[in-house]
Scaffold this motif. Structure first.
Motif, short mmCIF file in Angstrom:
data_model
loop_
_atom_site.label_atom_id
_atom_site.label_comp_id
_atom_site.label_asym_id
_atom_site.label_seq_id
_atom_site.Cartn_x
_atom_site.Cartn_y
_atom_site.Cartn_z
N TYR A 9 3.37 48.26 37.28
CA TYR A 9 2.68 47.39 36.14
C TYR A 9 3.53 47.35 34.91
O TYR A 9 4.07 48.08 34.38
CB TYR A 9 1.28 47.92 35.97
CG TYR A 9 0.37 48.05 36.97
CD1 TYR A 9 -0.69 46.82 36.97
CD2 TYR A 9 0.26 49.00 37.92
CE1 TYR A 9 -1.46 47.06 38.16
CE2 TYR A 9 -0.76 49.19 38.85
CZ TYR A 9 -1.50 47.96 39.05
OH TYR A 9 -2.48 48.13 40.01
N ILE A 10 3.85 45.85 34.59
CA ILE A 10 4.48 45.75 33.43
C ILE A 10 3.98 44.47 32.48
O ILE A 10 4.72 43.64 32.37
CB ILE A 10 6.15 45.43 33.74
CG1 ILE A 10 5.96 44.42 34.80
CG2 ILE A 10 6.79 46.57 34.42
CD1 ILE A 10 7.48 43.54 34.63
N PRO A 11 2.53 44.69 32.27
CA PRO A 11 2.17 43.55 31.49
C PRO A 11 2.82 43.51 30.11
O PRO A 11 3.17 44.52 29.67
CB PRO A 11 0.60 43.99 31.70
CG PRO A 11 0.51 45.35 31.61
CD PRO A 11 1.83 45.65 32.65
N ALA A 12 2.74 42.41 29.52
CA ALA A 12 3.06 42.19 28.30
C ALA A 12 2.15 41.27 27.27
O ALA A 12 1.38 40.37 28.01
CB ALA A 12 4.41 41.43 28.26
N CYS A 13 1.76 41.86 26.14
CA CYS A 13 0.66 40.80 25.36
C CYS A 13 1.24 40.76 24.10
O CYS A 13 2.03 41.54 23.35
CB CYS A 13 -0.54 41.71 25.04
SG CYS A 13 -1.18 42.41 26.82
N VAL A 14 0.89 39.47 23.56
CA VAL A 14 1.14 39.25 22.09
C VAL A 14 -0.34 39.08 21.54
O VAL A 14 -0.94 38.22 22.08
CB VAL A 14 1.88 38.03 22.08
CG1 VAL A 14 2.06 37.46 20.38
CG2 VAL A 14 3.32 38.15 22.51
N THR A 15 -0.49 39.91 20.51
CA THR A 15 -1.89 39.91 20.19
C THR A 15 -2.34 39.30 18.80
O THR A 15 -3.58 39.26 18.28
CB THR A 15 -2.44 41.26 19.77
OG1 THR A 15 -1.76 41.94 18.70
CG2 THR A 15 -2.22 42.14 21.40
N HIS A 16 -1.25 38.56 18.21
CA HIS A 16 -1.61 37.73 16.86
C HIS A 16 -0.49 36.81 16.78
O HIS A 16 0.64 36.79 17.47
CB HIS A 16 -1.40 38.74 15.81
CG HIS A 16 -0.27 39.49 15.69
ND1 HIS A 16 0.87 39.01 14.96
CD2 HIS A 16 0.01 40.81 15.90
CE1 HIS A 16 1.87 39.81 15.19
NE2 HIS A 16 1.45 41.19 15.63
N SER A 17 -0.69 35.90 15.68
CA SER A 17 0.12 34.77 15.50
C SER A 17 1.25 35.08 14.88
O SER A 17 1.40 36.16 14.50
CB SER A 17 -0.77 33.70 14.45
OG SER A 17 -1.93 33.37 15.31
#
Lengths: 306, 306
Positions: free
Chosen positions: B66-74
């Protein structure tokens, strides 16, 4: 009219002498070698550039127009602009073959720019056959440009064939269709040796319930290369279909790039393409019927390009 | 790990907490928020640029990464380079979803460059889900680049899905296949509002008996626009197939340009495309079963993108 022209005419437009009731204009090495207008179809020379205007009276039915063009020697670069004005509800057949003969080192080239203006309800069957002949080393080049403007409810059927001998061709077609207009194009191209053939179609479907159907079939033999590009833009309630199938023989190469642009929810657009060689079992089947492998291949190619 | 990341992870990779036997690396706003290697799958940070190397030992069977990536803000512009080295005859599943959350005015952007090196006989199932969330006015942008090098007899299956919320995406994929290698790509994209989605596939079929199968399905709603381009080059005895089907709803627009290049007589290449709206009778049928028109439409879209 010289001997080569007579031979080329027979090949590109089944010419067997001056037709009795048809309008015609024969172009030979950039000059007019014969012309005939009829009661409903007027052919006149352009005054501002080389070429002719063909005007078909409204309601003309079942008549033919022959406008073959021939280049009969090397080092000739013929460029001609022919405009066709097709009156309302007219229904005509236009035969516009082109033959290019090279006997020397220089290039023998014919560029025809044909523009069609179809009025409401007009119907045109347009036949175009291209051929190259002669033993000269100079390239035989034909670069035809076709532009079509179709008014409401008009129909254009175009059959274009290039069976052999043309070293280089770049075929460009643009068509713009108003409501209810129909465009049908059948293209057949065979290349061999070092020949190159390119096709570019752009069709704008602008009026509700108009439609186009483009079918291109090509055979690339030897070291020859063919490239097919098409763009069908659906800008309204319309239907568009393009299909390009190709057979590769030897070291021929083929590129097919049909593009669809759906700019309206009621545009229904489809395309298909298939490129490959002749299936071994098809050859085998014909061989069991007594044909040699070469004869079998020729038979299949003939059927494919019919 | 923040709340938004947890939500995004669940959406893009069915994440429900740290998996027991799987390797994983979670990327959150450009940082590593958790990592685990296993006996056969080693994950290490790159030293020269942001990103990780994932090395799967030869013969590894049935494991997941599993290699998910998240950007959580502007106002975040994340760029990451992940390289996957898949050993001989390994058989693994890689889940690489990406979630982008925008809560302000600035753009929230994730660019992932994923390179896959499949050794002889290796098999990879690669799942990639993209999603955008949050009420910010800043655009959610995901521009993934995928590069695949497939050694003899290897198989890559890629499923990529973008179901909603991503304002702009440009997806680029390049693959080069050696003898006997197989590539299978399934792409599903839904756009709405003012969203834009572009896809670019280039596949080089270089080794005898290799093959690829690209299937793209898209739904363009609202004022959204999608463009699909593919180029399959057959440079040997090989098979290539691409298919792009699109449904238009409202004022969505779609462009499909699949190109085939046959550079070898034994290359068999095919493509198909169809763009249009949902047939009225399909809607009607579901309405007679008790669904509203909107529910019927949603049902059909769901089936189409499944």
């Amino acid at each position: 009219m010289n001997r080569i022209t007579e031979k080329l005419l027979a090949a590109v437009s089944n010419w067997t002498g001056v037709p009795r009731n048809a309008a015609y204009n024969i172009r030979e090495d950039g000059q007019c070698a014969g012309r005939q207008s009829t009661a409903h179809i007027r052919i006149t020379s352009k005054t501002d550039k080389p070429g002719i205007d063909i005007t078909v009276a409204p309601g003309t039915r079942g008549e033919q127009v022959y406008i073959p063009a021939c280049v009969t020697h090397s080092a000739e670069n013929d460029l001609v602009y022919n405009d066709f004005y097709i009156g309302e509800d007219a229904d005509v057949t236009i035969v516009a073959g082109c033959g290019v003969h090279s006997d020397g080192e220089g290039e023998a080239r014919h560029n025809g720019v044909h523009r069609f203006f179809l009025k409401k309800g007009a119907r045109v069957r347009y036949l175009e056959k291209h051929i190259g002949t002669g033993g000269g080393t100079g390239a035989r080049v034909i670069d035809p440009v076709t532009e079509v403007e179709q008014a409401e409810g008009s129909t254009m059927e175009m059959e274009t064939t290039q069976i052999g001998g043309v070293d280089s061709t770049r075929r460009t077609m643009k068509a713009v269709l108003a409501a209810g207009a129909k465009l049908r194009v059948r293209e057949r191209i065979l290349t061999d040796g070092e020949q190159r053939a390119e096709t570019d179609f752009v069709v704008e479907l602008n009026g509700n319930d108009c439609g186009c159907d483009l079918i291109s079939r090509s055979v690339a033999k030897g070291q020859s290369h063919q490239a097919f590009r098409s763009l069908i833009r659906g800008n309204c309630r319309c239907t568009g279909h393009s299909e390009c199938d190709a057979i590769i023989i030897g070291n021929g190469t083929v590129n097919a790039a049909p593009e669809l642009g759906a700019n309206h929810a009621d545009a229904a657009l489809i395309h298909e393409a298939a490129i490959g060689k002749i299936a071994g079992e098809q050859i085998l089947k014909l061989c069991t019927l007594g044909l040699t492998e070469e004869e079998a291949e020729a038979k299949i190619v003939e059927g494919f390009l019919r």
